[in-house]
Design an enzyme around this catalytic site. Structure first.
Site, PDB file in Angstrom:
ATOM      1  N   LYS A  70     -36.534  22.063  26.024  1.00 15.10           N
ATOM      2  CA  LYS A  70     -37.393  23.032  25.342  1.00 15.10           C
ATOM      3  C   LYS A  70     -38.669  22.360  24.836  1.00 15.10           C
ATOM      4  CE  LYS A  70     -33.608  26.081  23.912  1.00 15.10           C
ATOM      5  NZ  LYS A  70     -32.817  26.618  22.773  1.00 15.10           N
ATOM      6  N   SER A  97     -35.052  22.744  19.837  1.00  9.30           N
ATOM      7  CA  SER A  97     -33.731  22.661  19.222  1.00  9.30           C
ATOM      8  C   SER A  97     -32.768  23.613  19.922  1.00  9.30           C
ATOM      9  CB  SER A  97     -33.813  23.018  17.730  1.00  9.30           C
ATOM     10  OG  SER A  97     -32.561  22.862  17.095  1.00  9.30           O
ATOM     11  N   ASP A  98     -31.497  23.279  19.849  1.00 15.10           N
ATOM     12  CA  ASP A  98     -30.465  24.153  20.404  1.00 15.10           C
ATOM     13  C   ASP A  98     -29.200  24.021  19.577  1.00 15.10           C
ATOM     14  OD1 ASP A  98     -29.916  25.960  22.828  1.00 15.10           O
ATOM     15  OD2 ASP A  98     -28.148  24.662  22.777  1.00 15.10           O
ATOM     16  N   THR A  99     -28.485  25.133  19.429  1.00 14.29           N
ATOM     17  CA  THR A  99     -27.253  25.156  18.641  1.00 14.29           C
ATOM     18  C   THR A  99     -26.126  25.751  19.464  1.00 14.29           C
ATOM     19  OG1 THR A  99     -28.469  25.407  16.563  1.00 14.29           O
ATOM     20  CG2 THR A  99     -26.154  26.037  16.533  1.00 14.29           C
ATOM     21  N   ALA A 125     -28.794  20.241  18.121  1.00 16.72           N
ATOM     22  CA  ALA A 125     -29.628  19.123  18.580  1.00 16.72           C
ATOM     23  C   ALA A 125     -31.083  19.426  18.273  1.00 16.72           C
ATOM     24  CB  ALA A 125     -29.437  18.895  20.070  1.00 16.72           C
TER      25      ALA A 125
END
Length: 204
Positions: A62, A77-79, A114
């Site tokens: 991203k 960011s990623d969850t 992250a």
């Protein structure tokens, strides 16, 4: 010793590669004004990929997707909500949401978030794991929760910062990471990349 220059109030110091209002609010809470440039990437897990590797790969991807479109440092960011090493995504419909919440009910699961930040040192990233224990939920509670509209676009089918807060018995780790951004670790990455925190007052 000369003081750091103060960034004009409201001037973006970071590009957020996400449309998430929760991440925008979390960054605003530590005085980091952002411009928003969502990244559209393929979020399909790779074969054999661990949840940890998956969320960190997406966060970096991203950030990379937005880097060529702005002169600002970029945060991606990623969850992911994970139980039994299985990633629970966003629900497709009411039954899917109910299945996920029944699976989480009365158990401890992991929320992996992250963060990747581009800047002076290339792209730096980290992944934070928080253990979340959910109390036992009744079928009626789960059905009523769906009717609120809150679970529809949430990973794992719930929002800890919303109505589902009453479902959470205990967390071990970063609350802000579960919401969408681990602020302690994010601040460390931002400082390494030269992005000021508290940008409108005394940048740290």
């Amino acid at each position: 010793m000369p003081m750091k220059a103060v960034t004009p109030a409201g001037a973006p110091v970071l590009c957020l590669a996400s449309a998430s209002p929760r991440r925008q609010a979390l960054l605003a809470s530590i005085g980091v004004p952002v411009s928003v440039l969502p990244s559209d990437i393929d979020e399909t897990p790779l074969e054999g990929e661990s949840p940890h590797s998956y969320v960190e790969r997406l966060a970096v991807a991203k950030a990379q997707a937005a880097m060529g479109k702005t002169a600002l440092p970029v945060l991606g960011s990623d969850t992911a909500v994970v139980i039994d090493d299985t990633i629970l995504g966003k629900p497709n419909d009411q039954q899917h949401a109910a299945d996920m919440l029944h699976r989480l009910s009365g158990r401890t699961h992991q929320v992996l978030t992250a963060v990747a930040v581009s800047g002076l040192r290339g792209i730096l990233s980290c992944c934070v794991t928080t253990n979340v224990t959910m109390r036992e939920l009744s079928a009626e509670e789960i059905a009523c929760y769906w009717l609120t509209g809150e679970p529809a676009d949430k990973a794992g089918g719930y929002a800890i910062q919303g109505l589902a807060a009453i479902f959470i018995e205990h967390i071990q780790g970063s609350h802000s990471a579960v919401v969408g951004l681990p602020l302690f670790e994010t601040t460390h990455l931002l400082r390494q990349q030269g992005v000021p925190v508290w940008a409108g007052s005394y940048p740290l």
